[in-house]
Design an enzyme around this catalytic site. Sequence first.
Site, mmCIF file in Angstrom:
data_model
loop_
_atom_site.group_PDB
_atom_site.id
_atom_site.type_symbol
_atom_site.label_atom_id
_atom_site.label_comp_id
_atom_site.label_asym_id
_atom_site.label_seq_id
_atom_site.Cartn_x
_atom_site.Cartn_y
_atom_site.Cartn_z
ATOM 1 N N ALA A 137 -32.468 36.689 -35.906
ATOM 2 C CA ALA A 137 -32.162 35.265 -35.755
ATOM 3 C C ALA A 137 -30.704 34.891 -36.038
ATOM 4 C CB ALA A 137 -33.071 34.456 -36.677
ATOM 5 N N CYS A 182 -26.844 41.093 -24.869
ATOM 6 C CA CYS A 182 -25.610 40.685 -24.196
ATOM 7 C C CYS A 182 -24.867 41.937 -23.764
ATOM 8 C CB CYS A 182 -24.763 39.797 -25.104
ATOM 9 S SG CYS A 182 -24.416 40.479 -26.721
#
Lengths: 181, 340
Positions: B138, B267
């Site tokens: 997170a 990513c």
Amino acid sequence: MTDGSAPSGDGAAGNRSHRFDRLPATTEDRRVPDRPTRTGVLEWWDERFGVDPSVFENHTFWERGSGKIWAFAGESPSPVDIEGLGVAFLRTRREHWKPTLEAVQRFGGHATRNVMALSRAEAAAFLAGEDQERDWDGDWGYLVVAHELAGEREPLGVGLYVHGELRSQVPKGRRRDFRED
Amino acid sequence: MPDRRVLQSHAAPGAGGAENEGVFTGRVHRTRMDVLARYEPLVDDFEAFRAACERPLPSVVRVNTIKTTVERAREALDESGIGVEACWHDELLALPDAQPGRNWPYVHGWLHGQEEVSAVPAAVLDPAPGDRVWDACAAPGSKTTQLAALMDDRGTLVATDNNLGRISALRSNAERLGVTNVAITHEDARNHSLKPFAADGATEDVEYDAALVDVPCSCEGTVRKNPDTLDEWTLSHVEGIAGVQKGILRRAVQATRPGGTVVYSTCTFAPEENEAVLDHVLGEEPCEVVLLDLPLAHAPGVTEWDGESYDPAVANAKRIYPHHNDTGGFFCAKIEVTGA
């Protein structure tokens, strides 16, 4: 509803710095001496700022460490030993309870009294941590400090009004200097 | 295009002069493109891809709908004299000429700096108010706080990270944005325990309706934001981190109820960290990779790479290359848990 004295296991009731304990509903449910109650917290927001208790109907209140109250919208058993549970909401350790900046920004829009509205320039000084001399015919003590943003009054932070002075309570890490802008 | 930040970070103490800078420029560009060149067989227009990777990104903010509306945030930015441009999602605003953190709406927690593609996975997961959701990796909380906003700050959002320093940043972001439905745990997501949240007296663990698995990765797609991100790139690091990614995604599928949704994202471009991870988990856990809607240009997941072939369903995943939408690079897959 009971407070966080564990039904089994560690036994001794009290505050532990890394554990969240749900506040008892009322003093009758209280097992940890002096722990604030849900009723007490709701009454304080109502009396001090006119925030209706229904604003918090989806939130439970938790204590982590002595007098540090958090507000949480989710579900969790009590006690729970984790790193965070909703937002830090209220300090109750001293005689005068103090809301956090986060609580005021999140719920202060419901306040109907003890809200001091500042001009943009005064808000910039407040945000920079500056104390300001002000006339004020409301209560002394902790206030919701607001200013107008995008056409509406918007709560910005907590101020302490004493002796004709508004003292900025914006924590150092949240201060910004927009005074030149 | 020489990048000053890369030049500075590589200049040895005392190194100076045009000749030295030229040497460093050449070395840095070869290094970066050496890494990215391995994806030439995958990318539709490699020259455009290469050119995009060397351009900086504009500042983008997400409007925090827990505290305000998109309309009021736009009005507040306008009052401050800050121009905005629209992005692929209503709640994202590009600020071409401003620092995202220096304005009144930011101070009120109305805005959060977040790159355009970083807003993809939470939008794909799209949890409902009242859901029980796990964010497995997170910190620092851009996606966590976006999930909370999608949940209207209701239900329970468990946010896990294994690094206490990063958890401090997560807490700070969640508080500034006024998120009250998040419970933050410090643990290795591969061993995530449902125990702390079992209801009082419950005999069974409570599973999640949805989980976001935005794993630590080699970050190749962030090269526009962090030009030196590829300087330390090695294949062994990619392969090592892929093992961690597989463990986290498996745990998320196990912790989610049958019929629930898991979104996996990185990513990075490396198929070892993307389609290969999906292929592994498809073989080990009861789940499917399903199609997802995405209003951004993209390419499908690849089914063959470096002599390996993957489950054909991984083609349902989305690859977003920097030249497609002038963003960072990203990978996103939507997984449905089917049950044992």
